[in-house]
Design a protein around this motif. Structure first.
Motif, short mmCIF file in Angstrom:
data_model
loop_
_atom_site.label_atom_id
_atom_site.label_comp_id
_atom_site.label_asym_id
_atom_site.label_seq_id
_atom_site.Cartn_x
_atom_site.Cartn_y
_atom_site.Cartn_z
N SER A 40 0.84 -1.21 0.00
CA SER A 40 0.00 0.00 0.00
C SER A 40 0.87 1.26 0.00
O SER A 40 0.53 2.25 -0.66
CB SER A 40 -0.98 0.00 1.18
N LYS A 41 2.00 1.22 0.68
CA LYS A 41 2.90 2.38 0.68
C LYS A 41 3.54 2.57 -0.69
O LYS A 41 3.65 3.70 -1.18
CB LYS A 41 3.96 2.23 1.77
N MET A 42 3.93 1.49 -1.32
CA MET A 42 4.52 1.60 -2.67
C MET A 42 3.47 2.07 -3.68
O MET A 42 3.76 2.92 -4.52
CB MET A 42 5.10 0.25 -3.11
N LEU A 43 2.26 1.54 -3.60
CA LEU A 43 1.22 1.95 -4.55
C LEU A 43 0.85 3.42 -4.38
O LEU A 43 0.57 4.11 -5.37
CB LEU A 43 -0.01 1.05 -4.41
N THR A 44 0.86 3.91 -3.14
CA THR A 44 0.59 5.33 -2.91
C THR A 44 1.65 6.19 -3.59
O THR A 44 1.35 7.18 -4.26
CB THR A 44 0.53 5.63 -1.40
N ARG A 45 2.91 5.81 -3.43
CA ARG A 45 4.01 6.55 -4.08
C ARG A 45 3.87 6.47 -5.60
O ARG A 45 4.04 7.47 -6.31
CB ARG A 45 5.35 5.99 -3.63
N MET A 46 3.60 5.27 -6.11
CA MET A 46 3.48 5.10 -7.55
C MET A 46 2.36 5.96 -8.12
O MET A 46 2.52 6.58 -9.17
CB MET A 46 3.24 3.62 -7.88
N ALA A 47 1.23 6.00 -7.45
CA ALA A 47 0.11 6.81 -7.92
C ALA A 47 0.48 8.29 -7.94
O ALA A 47 0.15 9.01 -8.89
CB ALA A 47 -1.11 6.58 -7.04
N ALA A 48 1.19 8.75 -6.92
CA ALA A 48 1.58 10.16 -6.84
C ALA A 48 2.58 10.53 -7.93
O ALA A 48 2.59 11.67 -8.40
CB ALA A 48 2.16 10.46 -5.46
N LEU A 49 3.42 9.57 -8.35
CA LEU A 49 4.48 9.86 -9.31
C LEU A 49 4.21 9.29 -10.71
O LEU A 49 5.09 9.28 -11.56
CB LEU A 49 5.82 9.34 -8.77
#
Length: 115
Positions: A40-49
């Protein structure tokens, strides 16, 4: 450090993209819960970038006897980006939660002009 140097060397092949193939066995329920936090932390970063999963699905063994349950194919905006990510405080702070039972990760630098 050798793996990071190899990743950075892929920028000569294609500075614009790196694709990671994750072949996954899910592990036990405790490993799945820990991995969910990482994911979930990686997906949040991926969505933001504006990068991330290109495909998530069931893995199919084409030859040999190695069996994985799932495959996740993830796009990152270049080998330099991915190498920097691996050394970042963000990634180092969450990677300990990545605890799947068995994972094979294969980075590739696609040659976009040949696709």
């Amino acid at each position: 450090l050798e793996r990071v140097a190899t990743l950075r060397g892929l920028a000569a092949v294609n500075p614009e993209a790196i694709v990671i193939f994750n072949l996954i066995k899910p592990g036990d329920s405790a490993q799945q819960a820990a991995n969910s936090s990482y994911g979930s932390k990686m997906l949040t970063r991926m969505a933001a970038l504006a990068h991330g999963p290109m495909h998530i699905g069931k893995a199919v063994t084409l030859e040999g006897d190695v069996a994985f349950n799932d495959v996740v194919i993830v796009y990152y905006p270049g080998p330099e980006y991915f190498a920097d990510l691996m050394g970042s405080s963000f990634f180092l702070g969450i990677v300990g939660d990545k605890q799947l039972g068995d994972t094979l990760v294969v980075p590739t630098a696609p040659i976009l002009s040949r696709l």
